[in-house]
Design a protein around this motif. Structure first.
Motif, PDB file in Angstrom:
ATOM      1  N   UNK A   1       0.838  -1.207   0.000  1.00  0.00           N
ATOM      2  CA  UNK A   1       0.000   0.000   0.000  1.00  0.00           C
ATOM      3  C   UNK A   1       0.871   1.253   0.000  1.00  0.00           C
ATOM      4  N   UNK A   2       1.875   1.269   0.859  1.00  0.00           N
ATOM      5  CA  UNK A   2       2.769   2.428   0.926  1.00  0.00           C
ATOM      6  C   UNK A   2       3.510   2.621  -0.398  1.00  0.00           C
ATOM      7  N   UNK A   3       4.044   1.533  -0.943  1.00  0.00           N
ATOM      8  CA  UNK A   3       4.828   1.618  -2.184  1.00  0.00           C
ATOM      9  C   UNK A   3       3.991   2.194  -3.311  1.00  0.00           C
ATOM     10  N   UNK A   4       2.767   1.682  -3.481  1.00  0.00           N
ATOM     11  CA  UNK A   4       1.922   2.169  -4.584  1.00  0.00           C
ATOM     12  C   UNK A   4       1.518   3.627  -4.368  1.00  0.00           C
ATOM     13  N   UNK A   5       1.257   3.998  -3.088  1.00  0.00           N
ATOM     14  CA  UNK A   5       0.867   5.387  -2.799  1.00  0.00           C
ATOM     15  C   UNK A   5       2.003   6.363  -3.119  1.00  0.00           C
ATOM     16  N   UNK A   6       3.210   6.024  -2.698  1.00  0.00           N
ATOM     17  CA  UNK A   6       4.355   6.914  -2.948  1.00  0.00           C
ATOM     18  C   UNK A   6       4.671   6.989  -4.444  1.00  0.00           C
ATOM     19  N   UNK A   7       4.559   5.870  -5.150  1.00  0.00           N
ATOM     20  CA  UNK A   7       4.817   5.876  -6.590  1.00  0.00           C
ATOM     21  C   UNK A   7       3.854   6.809  -7.313  1.00  0.00           C
ATOM     22  N   UNK A   8       2.566   6.758  -6.907  1.00  0.00           N
ATOM     23  CA  UNK A   8       1.573   7.642  -7.522  1.00  0.00           C
ATOM     24  C   UNK A   8       1.822   9.099  -7.138  1.00  0.00           C
ATOM     25  N   UNK A   9       2.234   9.337  -5.902  1.00  0.00           N
ATOM     26  CA  UNK A   9       2.519  10.703  -5.457  1.00  0.00           C
ATOM     27  C   UNK A   9       3.691  11.291  -6.233  1.00  0.00           C
TER      28      UNK A   9
END
Length: 556
Positions: free
Chosen positions: A25-33
């Protein structure tokens, strides 16, 4: 020159976002950010020890500045332990250079580890910079205790709760690391390490590091069990089955064998608790046995036990083991404590379950109903016998049937009159309930088993005035708001007279409890002056009069 040894937790610390495990969840959120250029000025990472909070913060610091991988120790990355900056002066010293732009990076990044240890004064000095930081500054906070962090900090951050690494993912990761170290670990051994580390990557790698130090090329389940002082799962299940079957002797023999082989008594109890928890889950949801990461023995033995044991038996077993584990923590002889716990558990298997008790009660009630029906039948038979006897007497004495019927009618009428008279007396007694003072009112509620209302009348109201049909009371804080209506309603039912119960703000008499305590103190003081009582008290130093009762009075 030989290379210096580097612990696995440091050697294989992730340097890229893609190398993080279990934090999808964190990885995908930061990638999108990053993709949408929506990076916050402050982040808060929370989670248990060893799951990668600081590592993640370092990766994120480099990503802020367009670097996909952690490289060296940049001058614009300030990583500090918050415990060192708990005063206003030290926090100001840390933030003194915040106004200066970074030397090499686009952003100057502050990583504060264990931020929950900041003092209130240090937080106050940090807040202004955190709320309106310069454009060239980013903050990243890490903590294992998010509840201790002031809400003023949390509300100014973008928060991520990093999760424990799932056991199956961590076990596979350990296998990959072992392979890189030119060794091998089987999946069962890796799963044991994952469970023992409670989802912490750092702890798991430390255990793996220790196991590789022995020089074994292939690390097995037995090897890890010996290394951690754990017990073979087969033996634990065997111990559990013997205890649940009431085989005390066999169970104690298994325990003593495990203990003599070096097993920790506390870990044995923990393993038994784990089995009870696992079997309880299987009783409710058998399909979880097919989940990944479940060992073959847990699957087979667990399902077998789930078919034999009920939830009531498992709940009872859990309580016994849990209480025994708590006793173990404060005892200097763990071996003896655990033996007594196991004996208690084995004998508990002979006790009837709640279902058996319920069935026995139902059977008993049915028997009582049968006996009652038999008695009714006997009564009917007796009545018929009396009729036959009466008929025979009639024939013998020459009394006509009309005369017999008339005699029976007179007898029935007499019984009816007696019943009506008794009933009238009972009704009269019920209607004659009277109360002449407030204490009698409270005592009436005690007699009628209205314990809660009696307690409120006894302890939580002060009598202001008492008249026939009207009582004025001053309530304390603990008195319920509906006390007046409930008391008035029940007094009407019992006395057949209407009562007005009014709550006023006038100070009344002491509560009945206070009056009772005062009277008790008076009696105790008088008794203390008695010569015989004095002699008894002097004979037993430290003794005192605690309670005064009338002769023949029983404890409530």
């Amino acid at each position: 020159m030989t290379e210096s040894f580097l612990a696995l937790a440091r050697k294989y610390r992730p340097k890229k976002l893609s190398e993080l495990i279990g934090q999808d969840v964190f990885v995908s959120t930061i990638q999108n950010a990053l993709k949408n250029n929506r990076l916050a000025h402050a982040y808060l990472f929370s989670g248990v020890r060893g799951i990668g909070k600081t590592t993640t913060a370092r990766i994120l610091a480099h990503l802020f500045n367009g670097e996909n991988e952690v490289k060296g120790n940049p001058i614009d990355l300030l990583e500090v332990d918050a415990a060192r900056y708990t005063t206003v002066d030290t926090m100001r010293e840390l933030l003194d250079g915040i106004k200066y732009r970074p030397s090499n990076w686009k952003y100057k990044v502050y990583i504060l580890d264990e931020v929950h240890m900041l003092s209130t004064s240090a937080v106050s000095s940090l807040l202004k910079n955190l709320e309106e930081p310069p454009e060239h500054v980013k903050f990243i906070f890490c903590t294992t205790e998010p509840r201790k962090i002031p809400a003023t900090i949390i509300s100014r951050c973008q928060r991520f709760d990093l999760k424990r690494i799932p056991f199956d993912i961590l076990a596979k990761y350990l296998q990959e690391i072992a392979q890189k170290e030119k060794s091998e670990i089987d999946i069962n051994a890796a799963s044991i390490i994952a469970r023992a580390s409670d989802g912490s990557v750092r702890d798991a790698l430390s255990i793996l590091d220790k196991s590789l130090s022995t020089g074994e090329k292939k690390i097995t389940e037995k090897h890890i069990q010996e290394l951690l002082g754990l017990v073979d799962r087969n033996n634990i299940y065997l111990l559990f089955e013997n205890l649940m079957n009431g085989k005390t002797k066999e169970g104690l023999e298994i325990f003593n064998t495990l203990y003599n082989d070096g097993a920790d008594p506390g870990i044995i109890i923990q393993d038994l608790l784990e089995i009870v928890h696992w079997v309880s889950r299987l009783v409710l949801t058998p399909e979880i046995s097919d989940e990944s990461g479940v060992s073959q023995i847990d699957r087979e033995k667990g399902l077998e036990l789930a078919k034999k044991l009920s939830m009531s038996e498992l709940s009872q077993t859990w309580q016994i083991l849990l209480k025994g584990y708590q006793e173990l923590q404060s005892h200097e002889m763990p071996h003896i404590v655990v033996e007594m716990v196991l004996i208690r558990l084995a004998f508990a298997s002979e006790l009837p379950s709640l279902e058996d008790i319920s069935n026995n009660l139902n059977t008993k009630n049915k028997k009582e109903e049968t006996i009652a029906n038999d008695e009714n039948k006997t009564t009917i038979v007796d009545e018929n016998k009396k009729k036959d006897d009466l008929s025979k007497d009639k024939k013998q004495t020459g009394i006509s049937s009309d005369t017999v019927m008339e005699m029976k009618n007179i007898e029935t009428l007499a019984k009816k009159q007696n019943f009506e008279e008794n009933n009238k007396q009972n009704i009269k007694v019920q209607r004659n309930i009277t109360v002449n003072n407030f204490k009698e009112v409270a005592d009436l509620f005690l007699q009628k088993k209205e314990i809660l209302l009696f307690n409120n009348l006894f302890s939580h109201v002060h009598l202001v005035s008492f008249k026939k049909g009207k009582i004025e009371l001053y309530p304390t804080r603990d008195a319920p708001k509906d006390l007046a209506s409930k008391v008035g309603q029940l007094l009407f039912e019992w006395t057949k007279e209407k009562w007005h119960i009014l709550m006023t703000q006038e100070k009344g008499e002491p509560t009945l409890e206070e009056q009772n305590d005062k009277e008790k103190d008076r009696i105790i003081n008088e008794l203390s002056k008695n010569e015989r009582i004095k002699e008894i008290l002097n004979t037993f130093p430290g003794a005192k009069i605690e309670e005064v009762k009338d002769k023949g009075e029983e404890d409530e």
